[in-house]
Design an enzyme around this catalytic site. Structure first.
Site, mmCIF file in Angstrom:
data_model
loop_
_atom_site.group_PDB
_atom_site.id
_atom_site.type_symbol
_atom_site.label_atom_id
_atom_site.label_comp_id
_atom_site.label_asym_id
_atom_site.label_seq_id
_atom_site.Cartn_x
_atom_site.Cartn_y
_atom_site.Cartn_z
ATOM 1 N N LYS A 297 -58.872 26.041 9.352
ATOM 2 C CA LYS A 297 -60.250 26.462 9.045
ATOM 3 C C LYS A 297 -61.278 25.510 9.672
ATOM 4 O O LYS A 297 -62.218 25.937 10.328
ATOM 5 C CB LYS A 297 -60.481 26.512 7.517
ATOM 6 C CG LYS A 297 -59.515 27.402 6.762
ATOM 7 C CD LYS A 297 -59.768 27.389 5.255
ATOM 8 C CE LYS A 297 -59.570 26.046 4.574
ATOM 9 N NZ LYS A 297 -58.156 25.559 4.578
ATOM 10 N N ARG B 206 -63.028 28.870 -3.431
ATOM 11 C CA ARG B 206 -61.593 28.638 -3.593
ATOM 12 C C ARG B 206 -61.079 29.202 -4.915
ATOM 13 O O ARG B 206 -59.885 29.074 -5.208
ATOM 14 C CB ARG B 206 -61.351 27.141 -3.598
ATOM 15 C CG ARG B 206 -60.559 26.584 -2.426
ATOM 16 C CD ARG B 206 -60.523 25.082 -2.595
ATOM 17 N NE ARG B 206 -59.570 24.406 -1.794
ATOM 18 C CZ ARG B 206 -59.833 23.837 -0.618
ATOM 19 N NH1 ARG B 206 -61.016 23.947 -0.079
ATOM 20 N NH2 ARG B 206 -58.889 23.166 0.005
ATOM 21 N N ARG C 59 -55.559 11.398 5.822
ATOM 22 C CA ARG C 59 -56.131 11.548 4.479
ATOM 23 C C ARG C 59 -55.068 11.280 3.416
ATOM 24 O O ARG C 59 -53.920 11.677 3.577
ATOM 25 C CB ARG C 59 -56.670 12.983 4.313
ATOM 26 C CG ARG C 59 -58.022 13.181 4.947
ATOM 27 C CD ARG C 59 -58.415 14.632 5.048
ATOM 28 N NE ARG C 59 -58.082 15.445 3.893
ATOM 29 C CZ ARG C 59 -58.306 16.757 3.825
ATOM 30 N NH1 ARG C 59 -58.869 17.388 4.832
ATOM 31 N NH2 ARG C 59 -57.980 17.431 2.750
ATOM 32 N N ARG D 31 -50.649 21.068 -3.139
ATOM 33 C CA ARG D 31 -51.877 21.728 -2.685
ATOM 34 C C ARG D 31 -51.595 23.173 -2.284
ATOM 35 O O ARG D 31 -52.430 24.056 -2.500
ATOM 36 C CB ARG D 31 -52.492 20.941 -1.529
ATOM 37 C CG ARG D 31 -53.066 19.630 -2.019
ATOM 38 C CD ARG D 31 -53.418 18.703 -0.887
ATOM 39 N NE ARG D 31 -54.466 19.240 -0.050
ATOM 40 C CZ ARG D 31 -54.616 18.938 1.233
ATOM 41 N NH1 ARG D 31 -53.782 18.124 1.819
ATOM 42 N NH2 ARG D 31 -55.611 19.448 1.915
ATOM 43 N N ARG E 195 -51.749 15.816 10.675
ATOM 44 C CA ARG E 195 -53.219 15.790 10.796
ATOM 45 C C ARG E 195 -53.768 14.366 10.689
ATOM 46 O O ARG E 195 -53.436 13.634 9.757
ATOM 47 C CB ARG E 195 -53.845 16.660 9.701
ATOM 48 C CG ARG E 195 -55.359 16.484 9.605
ATOM 49 C CD ARG E 195 -56.054 17.622 8.924
ATOM 50 N NE ARG E 195 -55.699 17.752 7.524
ATOM 51 C CZ ARG E 195 -56.131 18.752 6.755
ATOM 52 N NH1 ARG E 195 -56.896 19.696 7.258
ATOM 53 N NH2 ARG E 195 -55.761 18.816 5.488
HETATM 54 P P1 ADP Z 1 -57.909 23.230 7.425
HETATM 55 O O1 ADP Z 1 -59.373 22.925 7.649
HETATM 56 O O2 ADP Z 1 -57.634 24.686 7.215
HETATM 57 O O3 ADP Z 1 -57.306 22.393 6.358
HETATM 58 P P2 ADP Z 1 -57.502 21.911 10.017
HETATM 59 O O4 ADP Z 1 -58.475 22.601 10.902
HETATM 60 O O5 ADP Z 1 -57.837 20.536 9.540
HETATM 61 O O6 ADP Z 1 -57.120 22.876 8.777
HETATM 62 O O7 ADP Z 1 -56.095 21.893 10.790
HETATM 63 C C1 ADP Z 1 -54.950 21.269 10.220
HETATM 64 C C2 ADP Z 1 -54.142 20.563 11.307
HETATM 65 O O8 ADP Z 1 -53.554 21.532 12.186
HETATM 66 C C3 ADP Z 1 -54.973 19.639 12.193
HETATM 67 O O9 ADP Z 1 -54.182 18.519 12.526
HETATM 68 C C4 ADP Z 1 -55.296 20.487 13.421
HETATM 69 O O10 ADP Z 1 -55.454 19.693 14.603
HETATM 70 C C5 ADP Z 1 -54.032 21.377 13.537
HETATM 71 N N1 ADP Z 1 -54.313 22.738 14.014
HETATM 72 C C6 ADP Z 1 -55.374 23.542 13.716
HETATM 73 N N2 ADP Z 1 -55.263 24.753 14.301
HETATM 74 C C7 ADP Z 1 -54.085 24.730 14.983
HETATM 75 C C8 ADP Z 1 -53.392 25.708 15.803
HETATM 76 N N3 ADP Z 1 -53.887 26.939 16.011
HETATM 77 N N4 ADP Z 1 -52.215 25.335 16.347
HETATM 78 C C9 ADP Z 1 -51.699 24.094 16.124
HETATM 79 N N5 ADP Z 1 -52.291 23.136 15.362
HETATM 80 C C10 ADP Z 1 -53.481 23.454 14.803
HETATM 81 P P1 ADP Z 2 -58.061 21.454 3.388
HETATM 82 O O1 ADP Z 2 -59.015 21.593 4.548
HETATM 83 O O2 ADP Z 2 -56.831 20.735 3.783
HETATM 84 O O3 ADP Z 2 -57.804 22.728 2.680
HETATM 85 P P2 ADP Z 2 -60.316 20.405 2.015
HETATM 86 O O4 ADP Z 2 -60.905 19.307 2.832
HETATM 87 O O5 ADP Z 2 -60.949 21.740 2.099
HETATM 88 O O6 ADP Z 2 -58.781 20.496 2.363
HETATM 89 O O7 ADP Z 2 -60.274 20.010 0.489
HETATM 90 C C1 ADP Z 2 -59.749 18.775 0.057
HETATM 91 C C2 ADP Z 2 -59.772 18.742 -1.465
HETATM 92 O O8 ADP Z 2 -61.135 18.812 -1.931
HETATM 93 C C3 ADP Z 2 -59.067 19.899 -2.159
HETATM 94 O O9 ADP Z 2 -57.668 19.685 -2.298
HETATM 95 C C4 ADP Z 2 -59.781 19.902 -3.515
HETATM 96 O O10 ADP Z 2 -59.330 18.838 -4.334
HETATM 97 C C5 ADP Z 2 -61.219 19.580 -3.125
HETATM 98 N N1 ADP Z 2 -61.988 20.816 -2.840
HETATM 99 C C6 ADP Z 2 -62.470 21.220 -1.620
HETATM 100 N N2 ADP Z 2 -63.128 22.377 -1.739
HETATM 101 C C7 ADP Z 2 -63.048 22.752 -3.042
HETATM 102 C C8 ADP Z 2 -63.515 23.871 -3.780
HETATM 103 N N3 ADP Z 2 -64.189 24.880 -3.208
HETATM 104 N N4 ADP Z 2 -63.256 23.898 -5.120
HETATM 105 C C9 ADP Z 2 -62.604 22.907 -5.728
HETATM 106 N N5 ADP Z 2 -62.111 21.827 -5.081
HETATM 107 C C10 ADP Z 2 -62.326 21.737 -3.753
#
Ligand code: ADP
Ligand code: ADP
Length: 220
Positions: free
Chosen positions: A15, A90, A163, A174, A129
């Site tokens: 995302k 979420r 992280r 998660r 990541r």
């Molecule tokens: P989210 O915001 O949904 O948690 P991230 O954008 O942080 O996900 O992506 C999670 C990990 O996967 C990061 O290390 C990112 O560089 C990698 N990643 C994201 N999109 C892709 C893809 N299409 N193919 C391979 N790796 C990806």
């Molecule tokens: P990811 O991109 O890997 O899904 P985020 O950076 O979005 O992780 O979120 C990290 C953490 O922050 C989540 O595991 C949760 O604890 C908290 N968090 C983020 N967004 C929300 C939300 N909309 N509601 C509740 N908790 C949240």
């Protein structure tokens, strides 16, 4: 009409990576609730201290404070034309609150792009990541999206780190939290005919193209 686009997907589905690229394509801000929490933690605010207790365990932060934080961000001038929402909503109560909030701003959710990635791929993405310490948290992957210089951000040169909640003990939890609390949003938005499924297992540029055409089709 403003354009509000929700990116829905499991932790590590891609995302944030996509929202950063789409922000530049469409000129709309990228609002990530996780980034807002981490910023509060960095600055040791009251909200940051509260949120940290949940984030470290891989639990969701309570809806009330999360909704207030996002309301405040959405009311800033740069979000008047719309925004990419990443990680919010979420839960179903957050989605209901978002509908009310956007109505206040004269808008509504245009599209919910559900980025689908299978569990085994998610775990590879989570464990590789690394993010930068700069204000914008640029994201890399050890294998799939490595930085040019190991350990340094390509964009701002800051150090990369893993992280705490991406470490092995918290990861599986998660994903469980997503399935229990966030997956009901798939039905919520399908019922409103807003959900579009995107194959998130493709390479990053192919996912961007799929998102771009889905979003363009809904824009006013
Ligand atoms: P989210 O915001 O949904 O948690 P991230 O954008 O942080 O996900 O992506 C999670 C990990 O996967 C990061 O290390 C990112 O560089 C990698 N990643 C994201 N999109 C892709 C893809 N299409 N193919 C391979 N790796 C990806
Ligand atoms: P990811 O991109 O890997 O899904 P985020 O950076 O979005 O992780 O979120 C990290 C953490 O922050 C989540 O595991 C949760 O604890 C908290 N968090 C983020 N967004 C929300 C939300 N909309 N509601 C509740 N908790 C949240």
């Amino acid at each position: 009409m403003p354009n509000y686009i929700v990116l829905l997907g499991c932790p590590s589905a891609g995302k944030g990576t996509q929202a950063e690229i789409l922000r530049d394509i469409f000129g709309l801000p990228h609002i990530a609730s996780g980034d807002l929490f981490r910023d509060n933690i960095k600055h040791e605010t009251r909200l940051g201290r509260l949120a940290k207790q949940y984030i470290d365990k891989g639990e969701l932060v309570p809806d009330g404070v999360t909704i207030d934080m996002v309301r405040e961000r959405l009311s800033q001038p740069d979000a008047k034309a719309g925004a990419f929402l990443d990680g919010f909503p979420r839960t179903v109560p957050q989605a209901e609150a978002l509908d009310g909030l956007l109505a206040e701003f004269g808008g509504r959710v245009n599209i919910v792009a559900y980025i689908q990635v299978r569990n085994e791929v998610l775990l590879q993405r989570l464990s590789g990541r690394w993010v930068c310490r700069g204000a914008e948290e640029h994201t890399y992957h050890l294998l799939f999206h490595p930085p040019r210089v190991p350990g340094k951000c390509d964009v701002d040169g800051t150090e990369l780190y893993q992280r705490d909640d991406d470490k092995a003990e918290v990861q599986a939890h998660r994903i469980q939290v997503f399935l229990k609390k966030t997956a009901p949003l798939i039905e919520y938005y399908t019922a409103r005919q807003l959900l579009v499924e995107i194959d998130g297992e493709q390479p990053i540029p192919a996912v961007t193209e799929a998102l771009r055409s889905a979003i363009e089709a809904t824009m006013g």
